[in-house]
Design a protein around this motif. Structure first.
Motif, PDB file in Angstrom:
ATOM      1  N   PHE A  69       0.801  -1.221   0.000  1.00  0.00           N
ATOM      2  CA  PHE A  69       0.000   0.000   0.000  1.00  0.00           C
ATOM      3  C   PHE A  69       0.833   1.270   0.000  1.00  0.00           C
ATOM      4  O   PHE A  69       0.293   2.358  -0.088  1.00  0.00           O
ATOM      5  N   SER A  70       2.173   1.134   0.089  1.00  0.00           N
ATOM      6  CA  SER A  70       2.971   2.359   0.152  1.00  0.00           C
ATOM      7  C   SER A  70       3.039   3.016  -1.207  1.00  0.00           C
ATOM      8  O   SER A  70       2.713   2.428  -2.224  1.00  0.00           O
ATOM      9  N   ASP A  71       3.501   4.274  -1.200  1.00  0.00           N
ATOM     10  CA  ASP A  71       3.536   5.047  -2.440  1.00  0.00           C
ATOM     11  C   ASP A  71       4.531   4.500  -3.441  1.00  0.00           C
ATOM     12  O   ASP A  71       4.380   4.663  -4.646  1.00  0.00           O
ATOM     13  N   SER A  72       5.606   3.868  -2.929  1.00  0.00           N
ATOM     14  CA  SER A  72       6.649   3.467  -3.870  1.00  0.00           C
ATOM     15  C   SER A  72       6.426   2.103  -4.514  1.00  0.00           C
ATOM     16  O   SER A  72       7.196   1.706  -5.365  1.00  0.00           O
ATOM     17  N   ALA A  73       5.365   1.428  -4.139  1.00  0.00           N
ATOM     18  CA  ALA A  73       5.136   0.115  -4.758  1.00  0.00           C
ATOM     19  C   ALA A  73       4.776   0.300  -6.218  1.00  0.00           C
ATOM     20  O   ALA A  73       4.104   1.257  -6.586  1.00  0.00           O
ATOM     21  N   THR A  74       5.211  -0.659  -7.040  1.00  0.00           N
ATOM     22  CA  THR A  74       4.914  -0.546  -8.474  1.00  0.00           C
ATOM     23  C   THR A  74       3.451  -0.839  -8.726  1.00  0.00           C
ATOM     24  O   THR A  74       2.785  -1.487  -7.927  1.00  0.00           O
ATOM     25  N   SER A  75       2.966  -0.387  -9.881  1.00  0.00           N
ATOM     26  CA  SER A  75       1.537  -0.591 -10.136  1.00  0.00           C
ATOM     27  C   SER A  75       1.235  -2.043 -10.454  1.00  0.00           C
ATOM     28  O   SER A  75       0.100  -2.480 -10.250  1.00  0.00           O
ATOM     29  N   GLU A  76       2.241  -2.820 -10.899  1.00  0.00           N
ATOM     30  CA  GLU A  76       1.976  -4.243 -11.126  1.00  0.00           C
ATOM     31  C   GLU A  76       1.629  -4.926  -9.822  1.00  0.00           C
ATOM     32  O   GLU A  76       0.669  -5.694  -9.732  1.00  0.00           O
ATOM     33  N   ILE A  77       2.431  -4.632  -8.806  1.00  0.00           N
ATOM     34  CA  ILE A  77       2.184  -5.251  -7.497  1.00  0.00           C
ATOM     35  C   ILE A  77       0.822  -4.822  -6.975  1.00  0.00           C
ATOM     36  O   ILE A  77       0.038  -5.640  -6.499  1.00  0.00           O
ATOM     37  N   ARG A 125       3.881 -12.203 -14.840  1.00  0.00           N
ATOM     38  CA  ARG A 125       3.169 -11.020 -14.380  1.00  0.00           C
ATOM     39  C   ARG A 125       3.929 -10.166 -13.413  1.00  0.00           C
ATOM     40  O   ARG A 125       3.772  -8.957 -13.366  1.00  0.00           O
ATOM     41  N   THR A 126       4.770 -10.773 -12.577  1.00  0.00           N
ATOM     42  CA  THR A 126       5.345  -9.969 -11.528  1.00  0.00           C
ATOM     43  C   THR A 126       6.669  -9.357 -11.892  1.00  0.00           C
ATOM     44  O   THR A 126       7.276  -8.690 -11.076  1.00  0.00           O
ATOM     45  N   SER A 127       7.132  -9.568 -13.119  1.00  0.00           N
ATOM     46  CA  SER A 127       8.362  -8.849 -13.464  1.00  0.00           C
ATOM     47  C   SER A 127       7.977  -7.429 -13.806  1.00  0.00           C
ATOM     48  O   SER A 127       7.255  -7.172 -14.728  1.00  0.00           O
ATOM     49  N   ALA A 128       8.497  -6.519 -13.050  1.00  0.00           N
ATOM     50  CA  ALA A 128       8.140  -5.121 -13.259  1.00  0.00           C
ATOM     51  C   ALA A 128       8.748  -4.653 -14.544  1.00  0.00           C
ATOM     52  O   ALA A 128       9.913  -4.877 -14.791  1.00  0.00           O
ATOM     53  N   GLY A 129       7.946  -4.003 -15.391  1.00  0.00           N
ATOM     54  CA  GLY A 129       8.468  -3.584 -16.691  1.00  0.00           C
ATOM     55  C   GLY A 129       8.862  -4.790 -17.481  1.00  0.00           C
ATOM     56  O   GLY A 129       9.955  -4.915 -17.985  1.00  0.00           O
ATOM     57  N   SER A 148      14.660  -6.511  -8.977  1.00  0.00           N
ATOM     58  CA  SER A 148      14.645  -6.203  -7.561  1.00  0.00           C
ATOM     59  C   SER A 148      13.645  -7.106  -6.863  1.00  0.00           C
ATOM     60  O   SER A 148      12.523  -7.276  -7.316  1.00  0.00           O
ATOM     61  N   ILE A 149      14.063  -7.680  -5.751  1.00  0.00           N
ATOM     62  CA  ILE A 149      13.252  -8.734  -5.132  1.00  0.00           C
ATOM     63  C   ILE A 149      11.892  -8.234  -4.695  1.00  0.00           C
ATOM     64  O   ILE A 149      10.910  -8.965  -4.747  1.00  0.00           O
ATOM     65  N   ARG A 150      11.876  -6.985  -4.231  1.00  0.00           N
ATOM     66  CA  ARG A 150      10.619  -6.549  -3.666  1.00  0.00           C
ATOM     67  C   ARG A 150       9.539  -6.369  -4.711  1.00  0.00           C
ATOM     68  O   ARG A 150       8.395  -6.160  -4.388  1.00  0.00           O
ATOM     69  N   GLU A 151       9.913  -6.449  -6.004  1.00  0.00           N
ATOM     70  CA  GLU A 151       8.892  -6.297  -7.024  1.00  0.00           C
ATOM     71  C   GLU A 151       8.177  -7.593  -7.325  1.00  0.00           C
ATOM     72  O   GLU A 151       7.339  -7.647  -8.210  1.00  0.00           O
ATOM     73  N   TYR A 152       8.496  -8.631  -6.611  1.00  0.00           N
ATOM     74  CA  TYR A 152       7.751  -9.881  -6.782  1.00  0.00           C
ATOM     75  C   TYR A 152       6.586  -9.900  -5.811  1.00  0.00           C
ATOM     76  O   TYR A 152       6.691  -9.470  -4.679  1.00  0.00           O
ATOM     77  N   ALA A 153       5.465 -10.441  -6.289  1.00  0.00           N
ATOM     78  CA  ALA A 153       4.268 -10.442  -5.448  1.00  0.00           C
ATOM     79  C   ALA A 153       4.261 -11.667  -4.551  1.00  0.00           C
ATOM     80  O   ALA A 153       3.413 -12.534  -4.648  1.00  0.00           O
TER      81      ALA A 153
END
Lengths: 167, 709
Positions: free
Chosen positions: A97-105, B37-41, B78-83
């Motif tokens: 829910f934070s601002d920096s999370a990507t829109s995919e997540i 799906r979870t790969s950002a960009g 980056s790891i945190r971009e995985y759901a």
């Protein structure tokens, strides 16, 4: 509440910074808020404890949210499915829910939150429940039958279901 | 958010639902999407073995993490971009780190460098967020009133910063050199070149009211209207009567600096606003297109997750319900409109034309009254003011500001009343009323300047000698500066007075008095459009006035700083959240668009006065030039010949026309490209719908065949 025993160890802090979208300040604040939900004795082993759903829902940010049940259920990793959250689940929730999370997540989790019956698709029943949540709790706040029909008609047009696609 | 729907004919038979869903989940396209799906960009690195996955919504829990193959690429997502949840992310990170040793040394180096760079960026972002002004205030406003109103306050913050930067520019390049050279600090001295070939009467400039005994209240009047003792300070243009400043070895051309700093602050404002609005533009452009998209956004992105207050959440619920109902209503109206007969259409068009004529009449009335008020005020200022009382004096000084404020107040009321008769769709109604209000506010300033300009420049013998009316306006730029100064001060007084004398008493009345009409009026709502227009109006005044009064941006900064707190206190204590919520992204774009209109309108009077009107011969840095712009050609004439030729070439038509044509061609190319992309997207969308229908048909057939066998 104070005291070094309830502080997060440094390396753990760094790890959480790497694994979530939260900043150091935000993680420490989350730690403080989470420990307030636990009783005094439980605070020592904060990382192992799970907080029951009823307590989580007392947080003011969740209390006012119509999707609070779904949020707890989606982010909870408990095996019994009772919606209880550990500290790491809590961090996960804040990170998404934070601002920096990507829109995919964000869109991935939004889909899961809105999928009320957890079947991976958004069908008519899900959408009805969704709209009713949005317009308010209680019977007098709901849209009438015909309005609901018109709305969902617009939405799905001539389809009946939405699946987990780029949301 | 790109919605792609897969369709499934909803069969009444309950048995059919589960097998179809299972089939859906076994499709290879679905599996690959889960993985991808979870790969950002995701377009970035297709070749990479993606480890991302979504927690499968079905009951079957497969652990994708253990399926991760060896990474062959060095670029690590980056790891945190995985759901995933945190324990699973940890496992993934351990696997990734274990795989590192399979990479070559160079790749390892790249990875560590990327990691440390990302860490560095994160830390700087965290630090810079502390420097943000009013971060906590805006957060609390967002929590209580939602993101629409929060965007108003971040807009206000943006203006404070912009004005501060403009002030720093003007101060360091214009005021500072002048002041330190006048006091001889740092071995500096100034040079005043006496004007040549000028009639002596043009250079006569006395400031009234500073000699002899004056009433005490004269000082207050001077403070509030920039006359008297303020006129000769560095606040106004007239002070900068210096041609060159010498700093030991360096020669500093003050007139050139004055002009260039003006151009710089205007372009800086333009670039900054455009940059900010580009971000908001992309979102709001896509949003408004399709009714389907707008419904999607209302339902899926409708809830404001920042709300913590239960009252606010109740209000949000009712506002969402109201929004959905009005959208549905609008759709019904649209269908009804399509069925209108020609008779009705004719009637409505006639009514609209008539009402627009009415609007034009009202506008001309406003403009005429502003014109007369300005003329009256200017005539009576020149009269000896000692005969008048304090109030009379102040009234005459502030007459144009008062008339403008009245016009700005009455016109919007009138517009919102007549818009109901014009029978447009609700969204268009709002936009049209806003556009009209914007036009009124900005045109009022234009009329004031025009009437001033008319008096300054005249066609008869009065102006022949110097090119402007030297008797009435020996230093006309200072006078324009004073008018802008008065407008700004009056604007601030009005904002303060409305907050103190209207908002708070209203709240007290509503709380303590329970009679019907007052309760029906209720607490006031925070009207975003009106408030935004107010501050855009103030900012336009600042932009126009800064050329004539270099320290005006400082006053604007302080004014907006105080206005932030006034508005915040007024909001928190006297307003209730309105039912009609405003969306943040489209608000941002709207605010910046209006601000941009204000800026462009500010260019016009500045451009005209810089190039067309003779600069005063009695004061200011441009005494020795024909007009303010004249300093640039003269400086260019001092450059080496080659450079002169180049610059002359750029400024000539031979360059400008082809350049303009090339820019037009590029623009047309991009427009055509955008149109082509849109068509392709529509086609693909249709195709996808067809494909998914086929898919569901086949699955249904398969299920039936399975059942039969």
């Amino acid at each position: 509440m104070g005291g070094s025993a309830s502080q997060l160890p440094r390396d753990l802090l760094g790890e959480y910074q790497e694994l979530t979208f939260l900043t150091k300040q935000e993680i420490l604040l989350a730690h403080k808020r989470f420990s307030e939900l636990l009783s005094k004795e439980e605070r020592e082993s904060i990382l192992q404890k799970r907080v029951p759903k009823s307590k989580i829902l007392t947080l003011p940010e969740l209390r006012a949210n119509p999707f609070r049940d779904r949020i707890c259920r989606v982010f909870s990793t408990s095996e019994d499915g009772d919606g209880s959250m550990s500290f790491e689940d809590f961090l996960d929730m804040l990170s998404v829910f934070s601002d920096s999370a990507t829109s995919e997540i964000k869109s991935h989790y939004a889909f899961r939150i809105f999928d009320f019956d957890d079947d991976g698709t958004l069908d008519r029943k899900d959408l009805e429940k969704l709209v009713n949540c949005l317009t308010g709790e209680g019977d007098e706040t709901r849209l009438s039958e015909s309005e609901m029909d018109q709305l969902i008609q617009n939405f799905l047009q001539d389809r009946a279901v939405m699946a987990l696609r780029p949301f | 958010m790109d919605m792609v729907l897969s369709s499934e004919v909803f069969l009444p038979d309950a048995d059919n639902t589960s097998p179809s869903v299972t089939f859906l989940q076994e499709l290879p396209s679905y599996q690959s999407i889960l993985r991808r799906r979870t790969s950002a960009g995701g377009t970035q690195d297709r070749r990479q073995n993606n480890h991302g996955f979504a927690r499968p919504p079905a009951a079957a829990k497969r652990n994708f993490v253990e399926r991760a193959g060896v990474k062959s690429e060095a670029v690590v997502r980056s790891i945190r971009e995985y759901a995933l949840n945190i324990p699973e992310k940890r496992k993934l990170r351990d696997i990734q780190e274990a795989n590192v040793k399979y990479l070559s040394g160079w790749d390892q180096l790249k990875q560590t460098r990327n990691k440390s760079w990302k860490k560095f960026l994160d830390e700087t972002k965290e630090l810079s967020s502390y420097l943000e002004l009013w971060r906590n205030d805006i957060h609390s406003i967002e929590g209580k009133f939602g993101t629409g109103i929060k965007s108003y306050f971040s807009f206000l913050r943006f203006l404070v910063l912009l004005n501060f930067i403009i002030f720093v520019l003007m101060f360091s390049f214009i005021t500072l050199p002048s002041t330190i050279s006048q006091y001889g600090v740092l071995n500096s001295s100034y040079v005043k070149v006496p004007p040549k070939d000028i009639e002596p009467q043009c250079t006569v400039y006395t400031i009234s009211g500073t000699k002899g005994l004056v009433y005490f209240y004269t000082y207050i009047i001077d403070l509030l209207s920039g006359t008297g003792f303020l006129e000769m300070t560095s606040l106004f243009y007239g002070y900068y009567r210096i041609d060159m400043v010498h700093f030991s070895a360096i020669k500093y051309n003050l007139p050139l600096a004055y002009l260039l700093t003006t151009l710089v602050y205007l372009s800086l404002s333009l670039i900054w606003i455009v940059k900010r609005s580009v971000e908001g533009f992309k979102q709001s452009f896509v949003r408004e297109e399709d009714p389907f998209q707008s419904y999607c956004n209302k339902i899926f992105a409708g809830w404001d997750f920042c709300i913590t207050d239960p009252n606010a959440s109740r209000l949000k619920h009712s506002s969402l319900k109201y929004e959905l109902k009005t959208d549905l209503e609008e759709e019904r109206l649209r269908q009804k409109k399509a069925r209108r007969t020609t008779e009705e259409k004719l009637r409505i068009y006639c009514l609209r034309i008539f009402l627009n004529i009415f609007v034009l009449a009202l506008l001309s009335g406003c403009f005429y009254s502003i014109y007369r008020a300005t003329i009256y005020s200017q005539e009576n200022i020149s009269n000896v003011s000692s005969k008048m009382t304090f109030e009379g004096n102040l009234f005459v000084q502030y007459l144009p500001s008062i008339v403008i404020t009245l016009a700005n107040f009455i016109a919007p009321l009138f517009f919102s009343y007549i818009i109901k008769f014009e029978e447009y769709s609700p969204a268009f109604e709002i936009r049209l009323t806003l556009m009209r209000c914007v036009f009124v506010r900005l045109a009022n300033i234009g009329v004031l300047l025009f009437s001033l300009g008319n008096r300054i420049v005249c066609a008869n013998e009065k102006c022949k000698a110097c090119g402007y009316n030297y008797e009435l306006y020996p230093c006309w730029e200072s006078r324009v500066g004073q008018e802008m100064y008065k407008l700004m001060i009056f604007d601030f007084i009005i904002i303060f007075a409305v907050a103190v004398f209207v908002d708070f008493p209203r709240k007290l009345l509503v709380t303590y008095c329970s009679c019907k009409p007052i309760q029906w009026c209720g607490l006031q709502k925070f009207q975003i459009p009106e408030n935004v227009l107010e501050i855009v109006y103030g900012q336009t005044i600042c932009w126009i006035g800064t050329f004539y009064s270099p320290l005006l941006p400082a006053i604007a900064t302080i004014k907006y700083f105080i206005v932030f707190y006034i508005k915040k206190i007024s909001l928190m204590h006297t307003c209730r959240p309105s039912k009609k919520s405003v969306r943040a992204s489209s608000s941002n774009f709207f605010f910046l668009a209006v601000l941009l209109i204000g800026l462009i309108l500010a260019f016009i009077p500045l451009g005209l006065s810089m190039t067309r009107i003779r600069s005063s011969k009695a004061c200011g840095p441009f005494v020795n030039f024909n007009s303010s712009w004249d300093v640039v050609p003269r400086t260019i004439r001092g450059f080496p010949t080659a450079l002169q030729k180049v610059l002359n070439g750029i400024a000539s038509e031979a360059f400008a026309v082809p350049f303009f044509m090339v820019i037009c061609l590029i623009m047309f190319y991009f427009i055509a490209l955008a149109g082509a992309y849109k068509r392709v997207v529509d086609q693909l969308r249709e195709q996808l719908v067809m494909e998914s229908r086929d898919k569901q048909f086949l699955i249904r057939k398969l299920t039936e065949a399975q059942k039969r066998s």
